[in-house]
Design a protein around this motif. Structure first.
Motif, PDB file in Angstrom:
ATOM      1  N   TYR A 401       0.822  -1.207   0.000  1.00  0.00           N
ATOM      2  CA  TYR A 401       0.000   0.000   0.000  1.00  0.00           C
ATOM      3  C   TYR A 401       0.860   1.262   0.000  1.00  0.00           C
ATOM      4  O   TYR A 401       0.629   2.179  -0.799  1.00  0.00           O
ATOM      5  N   SER A 405       1.385   3.989  -2.958  1.00  0.00           N
ATOM      6  CA  SER A 405       0.827   5.309  -2.660  1.00  0.00           C
ATOM      7  C   SER A 405       1.830   6.407  -2.984  1.00  0.00           C
ATOM      8  O   SER A 405       1.485   7.443  -3.570  1.00  0.00           O
ATOM      9  N   ASN A 444      -7.105   1.366   3.683  1.00  0.00           N
ATOM     10  CA  ASN A 444      -6.146   2.459   3.875  1.00  0.00           C
ATOM     11  C   ASN A 444      -5.467   2.445   5.241  1.00  0.00           C
ATOM     12  O   ASN A 444      -4.778   3.397   5.599  1.00  0.00           O
ATOM     13  N   SER A 451      -8.596   0.913  -0.752  1.00  0.00           N
ATOM     14  CA  SER A 451      -7.505   1.658  -1.375  1.00  0.00           C
ATOM     15  C   SER A 451      -7.161   1.056  -2.736  1.00  0.00           C
ATOM     16  O   SER A 451      -7.645   1.519  -3.754  1.00  0.00           O
ATOM     17  N   TYR A 452      -6.348  -0.014  -2.763  1.00  0.00           N
ATOM     18  CA  TYR A 452      -5.878  -0.570  -4.026  1.00  0.00           C
ATOM     19  C   TYR A 452      -6.146  -2.068  -4.070  1.00  0.00           C
ATOM     20  O   TYR A 452      -6.356  -2.725  -3.050  1.00  0.00           O
TER      21      TYR A 452
END
Length: 648
Positions: A401, A405, A444, A451-452
């Motif tokens: 993450y 990011s 997150n 998030s992803y």
């Protein structure tokens, strides 16, 4: 003074007062204009959507003495309020504004219908060798039967027959469970169900044909337009057969070891129906309660009326109309272009469009070098269990993450073209490289917002039968809010559970025509998935309309927006009515139109429509006080040696 003079004087006074009042009203700021009354739109409030959900239960081969109707119904839920499950990881409950109650219809099939159905099973049954798990059952010390032969029965064919030939009075357009028991009849055959018509699109591996672990005892959820087995009309059927198997997925072949993982807690599962005996694995008196457990904790909570894993509204400036799947592949497998060889872009988009059918969805991709921080952070967590960024206080698993990011600007390139870019990162790795999972949909690490999406491929993963396409469909499904059919939330008890210990039997939820399953027999979203997604989005648009309406009425010119707000109020009412009639697609369309009317109202009132995201985010944040970074809570779809997916 004459009467006429007095009357004229009084009239003049009243006229002057009225004129002054009109001047005051005209001079008053727009924010003081009278707020219209709404019957359905609730500015600043949460949605109040309700549905009385019909649930049909048909006992097929079970007698009233085997399954007591009153005791069975006593164990079923009366009410369900979906929550965003990712928020539970941070000890907060965020409800969607949906409330379900249940209208149960329980039937015991008569002999004529049972004879017809079991004749159909005989017709469909083809002789087959014993599965490895039937042989393991025969080796158990405590078994009460011996599996002498076996038959394969095509699961989609059985679902179709039940859906289109229900008992009189059973409407299979509504959620319907068929509990099947063939055992004890003179025409009984030992059997398992199969589905063998959807090999992996990247590798060609046919899990249903080649693996005994994919021989099953339940099935359902097929859509009207399923490419392989479409029912031709909308039906909502799931059948469960304890006279099938024993099978691998729920490990009900093991009748010697109540505690499968050695943690001191029984892994509660339903044995074959013949094991409900005085000398069997479980008492006959437990059968009613066990079928109620499957109904409540699998059929209702995990299939018919579920809770979203992540917020359906997505972390965007407003509920997005257009979504771009932004695919990025770290190419570290020498000589292989994984983005070409192991991603079927057309299939990925096709399946996701069937779920999010109101969105304009497209795809673009690029290859990235597996080097620098990407490589360093990958091996830091996989080999050393270390954080790449220890000064930030995140757990090691957050390396994926955090690294992506920090480098996000190099991959997101469509933000001016679409409402929402969904970041996807795949890792193509050389032989011998450890991988954390097939994939996962990350949050997150702060408040449970998605998030992803991450996915992994290597020679070993390909040898196991997987490419990237099906993993990406599954993980993007999570990102869009969908849960597994083997874990979920029980509203009345407030328990979020997975298939372990008291809820081990929840693995049976995977035996459904859903991409969110681990069963690897299909690549589609089920009818249940579609229904739940439409409900979630109906609530999302309703809440967005409420939040933005509050801003409109607090804005500089609310009076200019009243007509549009009244139109939105009527549309919300129509959406509520459609939901109550179980017309989920229409409910979604109407709620989306209602939000559109409030957007129009915002334009007239001088309020930016994008503020709705801030409103919704602020409301959620008020309910969440956690600000510390926590450990990883993403759904990690493992291919570990103990995973049911890894079994032969």
């Amino acid at each position: 003074m004459s009467t006429r003079t007095t009357t004229r004087s009084t009239a003049a006074t009243l006229i002057a007062a009225a004129a002054a009042l009109l001047m005051i009203v005209a001079a008053a700021p727009a924010s003081q204009a009278a707020t219209p009354h709404f019957s359905h739109l609730d500015p600043g409030g949460a949605p109040a959507l309700t549905e009385k959900v019909p649930v049909n239960v048909v006992f097929l081969g079970y007698s009233r003495t085997q399954v007591d109707r009153s005791a069975y119904l006593d164990e079923l839920p009366q009410r369900y309020e979906p929550v965003v499950r990712s928020r539970l990881w941070y000890d907060q409950v965020e409800k969607l504004g949906l409330t379900y109650t249940y209208d149960y219809h329980v039937r015991y099939a008569n002999k004529r219908y049972e004879d017809r159905f079991f004749a159909e099973l005989q017709r469909l049954a083809t002789p087959a060798p014993l599965t490895a798990y039937q042989e393991l059952y025969n080796e158990q010390q405590g078994n009460v039967a011996t599996i002498t032969d076996n038959h394969h029965i095509d699961a989609p064919s059985v679902e179709r027959w039940l859906a289109l030939n229900p008992p009189a009075g059973v409407d299979t357009r509504r959620n319907t469970v068929f509990f099947i028991n063939w055992f004890g009849r003179s025409d009984f055959k030992f059997h398992v169900y199969t589905k063998t018509d959807e090999p992996d699109p990247d590798t060609g591996h046919n899990f249903g044909a080649e693996r005994d672990s994919r021989k099953i005892s339940a099935w359902g959820g097929t859509t009207t337009d399923d490419e392989e087995n479409g029912l031709g009309s909308t039906r909502r059927v799931w059948f469960h057969d304890l006279s099938a198997g024993p099978e691998s997925w729920t490990e009900n072949w093991n009748v010697d070891d109540p505690d499968l993982d050695g943690n001191g807690v029984e892994d509660y599962r339903m044995p074959p129906v013949w094991e409900y005996a005085a000398d069997g694995y479980r008492s006959p008196d437990a059968l009613t309660g066990d079928l109620a457990l499957i109904t409540r904790y699998v059929a209702i909570n995990l299939l018919f009326t579920t809770s979203p894993l992540y917020p359906a509204e997505l972390p965007s400036a407003a509920p997005p109309k257009s979504i771009n799947i932004d695919s990025n592949v770290y190419e570290g497998w020498d000589g292989v272009d994984a983005s070409v060889r192991y991603i079927d872009e057309e299939l990925l988009q096709l399946e996701l469009r069937e779920l999010r059918w109101r969105n304009v969805l497209d795809y673009d991709g690029q290859n990235l070098a597996f080097e620098g921080d990407a490589e360093r952070c990958y091996y830091a967590v996989l080999l050393d269990d270390e954080s790449c960024y220890p000064e930030l206080g995140y757990p090691p698993f957050a390396n994926f993450y955090l690294q992506n990011s920090f480098e996000l600007d190099r991959v997101l390139d469509d933000q001016d073209r679409v409402d929402y870019e969904l970041p996807v990162f795949s890792y193509a790795l050389p032989a011998g490289t450890p991988v954390p999972a097939l994939g996962f949909a990350d949050d997150n690490y702060t408040d449970g917002t998605q998030s992803y999406v991450f996915a992994f491929v290597s020679p070993e993963i390909v040898d196991s039968g997987y490419g990237l396409t099906t993993t990406l469909i599954h993980e993007v499904g999570h990102h869009l809010g969908m849960s597994h059919p083997h874990d979920g939330y029980d509203s009345e008890t407030g328990v979020d559970y997975g298939p372990e210990d008291d809820f081990f039997f929840a693995w049976s939820g995977d035996q459904v025509n859903s991409m969110m399953s681990y069963i690897d027999l299909n690549w589609d979203f089920s009818q249940f998935d579609r229904d739940n997604s439409d409900r979630f989005l109906t609530a999302t648009y309703n809440e967005a309309a409420n939040r933005l309406a509050e801003s409109v009425l607090d804005g500089p010119h609310p009076g200019r927006a009243h007509r549009d707000l009244r139109a939105a109020d009527r549309l919300i009412g129509a959406a509520e009515h459609a939901l109550a009639r179980h017309d989920y697609r229409r409910a979604l369309v109407l709620a989306e139109q209602a939000y559109g009317k409030v957007v129009d109202a915002a334009g007239r009132a001088g309020v930016p429509a994008g503020t709705v995201a801030e409103q919704m985010s602020a409301r959620a944040q008020q309910a969440r006080t956690a600000s510390e970074v926590t450990g990883p809570h993403e759904f990690i779809d493992t291919l570990g040696p103990d995973s049911p997916r890894s079994q032969p």
